[in-house]
Motif scaffolding. Structure first.
Motif, PDB file in Angstrom:
ATOM      1  N   ARG A   1     -16.628   2.097   6.978  1.00 29.87           N
ATOM      2  CA  ARG A   1     -16.201   0.956   6.175  1.00 29.87           C
ATOM      3  C   ARG A   1     -16.552  -0.342   6.892  1.00 29.87           C
ATOM      4  O   ARG A   1     -16.301  -0.480   8.091  1.00 29.87           O
ATOM      5  CB  ARG A   1     -14.698   1.019   5.917  1.00 29.87           C
ATOM      6  CG  ARG A   1     -14.276   2.125   4.966  1.00 29.87           C
ATOM      7  CD  ARG A   1     -12.781   2.039   4.697  1.00 29.87           C
ATOM      8  NE  ARG A   1     -12.342   3.074   3.790  1.00 29.87           N
ATOM      9  CZ  ARG A   1     -12.386   2.981   2.446  1.00 29.87           C
ATOM     10  NH1 ARG A   1     -12.857   1.860   1.888  1.00 29.87           N
ATOM     11  NH2 ARG A   1     -11.974   3.962   1.687  1.00 29.87           N
ATOM     12  N   LEU A   2     -17.114  -1.263   6.160  1.00 29.59           N
ATOM     13  CA  LEU A   2     -17.404  -2.576   6.743  1.00 29.59           C
ATOM     14  C   LEU A   2     -16.133  -3.416   6.718  1.00 29.59           C
ATOM     15  O   LEU A   2     -15.406  -3.448   5.718  1.00 29.59           O
ATOM     16  CB  LEU A   2     -18.507  -3.277   5.958  1.00 29.59           C
ATOM     17  CG  LEU A   2     -19.874  -2.579   5.939  1.00 29.59           C
ATOM     18  CD1 LEU A   2     -20.890  -3.440   5.210  1.00 29.59           C
ATOM     19  CD2 LEU A   2     -20.356  -2.260   7.339  1.00 29.59           C
ATOM     20  N   ASP A   3     -15.869  -4.075   7.829  1.00 32.52           N
ATOM     21  CA  ASP A   3     -14.652  -4.893   7.941  1.00 32.52           C
ATOM     22  C   ASP A   3     -14.690  -6.057   6.944  1.00 32.52           C
ATOM     23  O   ASP A   3     -15.697  -6.750   6.818  1.00 32.52           O
ATOM     24  CB  ASP A   3     -14.538  -5.437   9.367  1.00 32.52           C
ATOM     25  CG  ASP A   3     -13.287  -6.268   9.551  1.00 32.52           C
ATOM     26  OD1 ASP A   3     -12.239  -5.674   9.830  1.00 32.52           O
ATOM     27  OD2 ASP A   3     -13.377  -7.499   9.401  1.00 32.52           O
ATOM     28  N   GLU A   4     -13.589  -6.257   6.240  1.00 30.22           N
ATOM     29  CA  GLU A   4     -13.516  -7.355   5.273  1.00 30.22           C
ATOM     30  C   GLU A   4     -12.370  -8.320   5.567  1.00 30.22           C
ATOM     31  O   GLU A   4     -12.041  -9.162   4.736  1.00 30.22           O
ATOM     32  CB  GLU A   4     -13.373  -6.799   3.858  1.00 30.22           C
ATOM     33  CG  GLU A   4     -12.222  -5.830   3.665  1.00 30.22           C
ATOM     34  CD  GLU A   4     -12.222  -5.236   2.263  1.00 30.22           C
ATOM     35  OE1 GLU A   4     -12.277  -6.027   1.289  1.00 30.22           O
ATOM     36  OE2 GLU A   4     -12.176  -3.990   2.145  1.00 30.22           O
ATOM     37  N   HIS A   5     -11.760  -8.194   6.743  1.00 32.39           N
ATOM     38  CA  HIS A   5     -10.582  -9.017   7.069  1.00 32.39           C
ATOM     39  C   HIS A   5     -10.842 -10.039   8.173  1.00 32.39           C
ATOM     40  O   HIS A   5     -10.154 -11.055   8.243  1.00 32.39           O
ATOM     41  CB  HIS A   5      -9.414  -8.120   7.476  1.00 32.39           C
ATOM     42  CG  HIS A   5      -9.032  -7.130   6.414  1.00 32.39           C
ATOM     43  ND1 HIS A   5      -8.510  -7.502   5.198  1.00 32.39           N
ATOM     44  CD2 HIS A   5      -9.124  -5.764   6.400  1.00 32.39           C
ATOM     45  CE1 HIS A   5      -8.272  -6.416   4.472  1.00 32.39           C
ATOM     46  NE2 HIS A   5      -8.645  -5.359   5.175  1.00 32.39           N
TER      47      HIS A   5
ATOM     48  N   ARG B   1     -17.632 -15.638   7.506  1.00 29.11           N
ATOM     49  CA  ARG B   1     -17.587 -14.628   6.451  1.00 29.11           C
ATOM     50  C   ARG B   1     -17.346 -13.280   7.128  1.00 29.11           C
ATOM     51  O   ARG B   1     -17.737 -13.068   8.271  1.00 29.11           O
ATOM     52  CB  ARG B   1     -18.896 -14.572   5.662  1.00 29.11           C
ATOM     53  CG  ARG B   1     -19.227 -15.837   4.874  1.00 29.11           C
ATOM     54  CD  ARG B   1     -18.380 -15.955   3.624  1.00 29.11           C
ATOM     55  NE  ARG B   1     -18.813 -17.069   2.787  1.00 29.11           N
ATOM     56  CZ  ARG B   1     -18.298 -18.295   2.812  1.00 29.11           C
ATOM     57  NH1 ARG B   1     -17.319 -18.576   3.685  1.00 29.11           N
ATOM     58  NH2 ARG B   1     -18.736 -19.238   2.007  1.00 29.11           N
ATOM     59  N   SER B   2     -16.760 -12.360   6.422  1.00 33.25           N
ATOM     60  CA  SER B   2     -16.498 -11.036   6.986  1.00 33.25           C
ATOM     61  C   SER B   2     -17.787 -10.227   7.083  1.00 33.25           C
ATOM     62  O   SER B   2     -18.812 -10.562   6.469  1.00 33.25           O
ATOM     63  CB  SER B   2     -15.490 -10.286   6.119  1.00 33.25           C
ATOM     64  OG  SER B   2     -16.077  -9.929   4.881  1.00 33.25           O
ATOM     65  N   GLU B   3     -17.711  -9.142   7.843  1.00 28.77           N
ATOM     66  CA  GLU B   3     -18.861  -8.240   7.953  1.00 28.77           C
ATOM     67  C   GLU B   3     -19.288  -7.751   6.568  1.00 28.77           C
ATOM     68  O   GLU B   3     -20.474  -7.726   6.239  1.00 28.77           O
ATOM     69  CB  GLU B   3     -18.485  -7.053   8.852  1.00 28.77           C
ATOM     70  CG  GLU B   3     -19.603  -6.040   9.028  1.00 28.77           C
ATOM     71  CD  GLU B   3     -19.166  -4.812   9.797  1.00 28.77           C
ATOM     72  OE1 GLU B   3     -20.016  -4.184  10.461  1.00 28.77           O
ATOM     73  OE2 GLU B   3     -17.960  -4.460   9.725  1.00 28.77           O
ATOM     74  N   LYS B   4     -18.318  -7.367   5.759  1.00 28.44           N
ATOM     75  CA  LYS B   4     -18.622  -6.861   4.426  1.00 28.44           C
ATOM     76  C   LYS B   4     -19.284  -7.937   3.576  1.00 28.44           C
ATOM     77  O   LYS B   4     -20.244  -7.668   2.840  1.00 28.44           O
ATOM     78  CB  LYS B   4     -17.347  -6.362   3.745  1.00 28.44           C
ATOM     79  CG  LYS B   4     -17.578  -5.731   2.376  1.00 28.44           C
ATOM     80  CD  LYS B   4     -16.290  -5.159   1.820  1.00 28.44           C
ATOM     81  CE  LYS B   4     -16.514  -4.487   0.477  1.00 28.44           C
ATOM     82  NZ  LYS B   4     -15.244  -3.912  -0.065  1.00 28.44           N
ATOM     83  N   ALA B   5     -18.798  -9.174   3.682  1.00 17.07           N
ATOM     84  CA  ALA B   5     -19.377 -10.261   2.893  1.00 17.07           C
ATOM     85  C   ALA B   5     -20.815 -10.542   3.303  1.00 17.07           C
ATOM     86  O   ALA B   5     -21.681 -10.772   2.443  1.00 17.07           O
ATOM     87  CB  ALA B   5     -18.530 -11.515   3.028  1.00 17.07           C
ATOM     88  N   TRP B   6     -21.075 -10.529   4.615  1.00 14.60           N
ATOM     89  CA  TRP B   6     -22.437 -10.807   5.070  1.00 14.60           C
ATOM     90  C   TRP B   6     -23.405  -9.724   4.597  1.00 14.60           C
ATOM     91  O   TRP B   6     -24.508 -10.026   4.126  1.00 14.60           O
ATOM     92  CB  TRP B   6     -22.493 -10.927   6.589  1.00 14.60           C
ATOM     93  CG  TRP B   6     -21.997 -12.229   7.149  1.00 14.60           C
ATOM     94  CD1 TRP B   6     -21.002 -12.409   8.057  1.00 14.60           C
ATOM     95  CD2 TRP B   6     -22.484 -13.545   6.844  1.00 14.60           C
ATOM     96  NE1 TRP B   6     -20.824 -13.744   8.339  1.00 14.60           N
ATOM     97  CE2 TRP B   6     -21.722 -14.471   7.616  1.00 14.60           C
ATOM     98  CE3 TRP B   6     -23.479 -14.047   5.998  1.00 14.60           C
ATOM     99  CZ2 TRP B   6     -21.941 -15.854   7.558  1.00 14.60           C
ATOM    100  CZ3 TRP B   6     -23.684 -15.425   5.951  1.00 14.60           C
ATOM    101  CH2 TRP B   6     -22.925 -16.299   6.718  1.00 14.60           C
TER     102      TRP B   6
ATOM    103  N   GLY C   1     -22.615  -8.978   0.423  1.00 12.72           N
ATOM    104  CA  GLY C   1     -22.855 -10.218  -0.314  1.00 12.72           C
ATOM    105  C   GLY C   1     -24.321 -10.598  -0.324  1.00 12.72           C
ATOM    106  O   GLY C   1     -24.876 -10.986  -1.359  1.00 12.72           O
TER     107      GLY C   1
END
Length: 312
Positions: free
Chosen positions: A6-10, A83-88, A91
């Motif tokens: 899971r990519l970190d989103e926090h 930005r979070s890891e997930k966003a980068w 996104g």
């Protein structure tokens, strides 16, 4: 690095970030941004800008020719917003065309530079060697319908290992200050109908690998002997050398860095060769001045060619 996590989103990531880019280069003039044609760099920067809501300029580990593919092009940029890891990753991918994707993102120190800290680059050239033309592989392998002797190609290529003047294999428009480069290894293997040329060096001249492949295919067909590449090296004249192999078979598969940067390791591409099971950075780098320079080690008076290549 596990392939599935899971990519970190926090936790927001900012500062200098490194990312790995994969792309099918068929529709592009290469990595570098140009005014007159579509480039991978331009698409990546536009996607990053949408996620950041701010212009983003990226630096890459190397340039690729028009039509050449990549599975591990390393870039870095200074994030203008957190930005979070997930966003980068997700996104940016949501804003990229389907033939380009980000594989991961990693926070790195400000001293990291995708180009000037790279210790080596590695490419794989894939030839589909069969009588009938390819269908599913047509965009990422070069077709050769004449039988190729991969063992003869491998033996002929070994003369290229080490530091040499590669003038016979540089394009006429090459802008490098020096024709000298150091090849760490070059191997030719057959895997069923696939003939794979695997080559790693400190850096490469414009069209250098494709020109080497063109000469090796001539050896593989039996049109020239195994000393052919040695003869071309002595000539130091591109006009008297062989043809340039098509771009579609060439894949930029690894940019190597010192482990101190902590970049993720991942399976070497392209996925056509995933059965080989090799991961990035597995092979040790040779002892050579350029590697020592970029690792910050003392070097006893490096040659002019080494000094210039270290800044390519």
């Amino acid at each position: 690095m596990t392939l599935f996590r899971r990519l970190d989103e926090h936790h927001p990531m900012t500062g200098r970030l490194a990312m790995a880019v994969e792309y099918d280069g068929t529709a592009y003039c290469g990595w570098q941004r140009l005014k007159h044609a579509a480039s991978v760099q331009d698409e990546v920067e536009k996607a990053l800008a949408r996620v950041a809501s701010h212009p983003v300029n990226v630096k890459a580990s190397g340039r690729t020719d028009s039509g050449v593919h990549a599975t591990r092009q390393i870039i870095h940029f200074d994030a203008p917003v957190p930005r979070s890891e997930k966003a980068w990753v997700f996104g940016v991918n949501a804003n990229l065309p389907r033939d380009i994707a980000m594989r991961w993102v990693k926070a790195v120190p400000d001293e990291f530079h995708a180009r000037f800290k790279a210790l080596a680059r590695r490419y794989r050239y894939v030839i589909l060697n069969q009588p009938s033309r390819p269908v599913l592989e047509r965009a990422n392998a070069t077709w050769c319908r004449d039988p190729l002797d991969a063992d003869a190609m491998h033996r002929a290529a070994q003369v290229l290992i080490g530091e040499h003047d590669f003038s016979s294999f540089r394009a006429a428009g090459c802008q490098s200050k020096t024709p000298w480069r150091r090849l760490h290894f070059i191997e030719v293997h057959r895997h069923g109908p696939l003939v794979m040329i695997d080559v790693q060096g400190n850096a490469f001249l414009h069209h250098m690998i494709r020109n080497i492949v063109g000469a090796l295919v001539t050896v593989g067909r039996g049109s020239r002997g195994e000393d052919y590449l040695a003869e071309l090296m002595v000539l130091k004249d591109r006009k008297r050398a062989d043809v340039t192999a098509p771009a579609c078979g060439l894949h930029f598969v690894d940019s190597l860095y010192d482990p101190c940067w902590g970049l993720p390791s991942e399976p070497l591409g392209p996925n056509l060769l995933a059965f080989l099971g090799e991961w990035t950075g597995e092979r040790p780098l040779p002892d050579c001045p350029m590697v020592d320079i970029r690792r910050g080690r003392p070097v006893a008076v490096p040659s002019q060619s080494t000094r210039e290549a270290a800044h390519e």
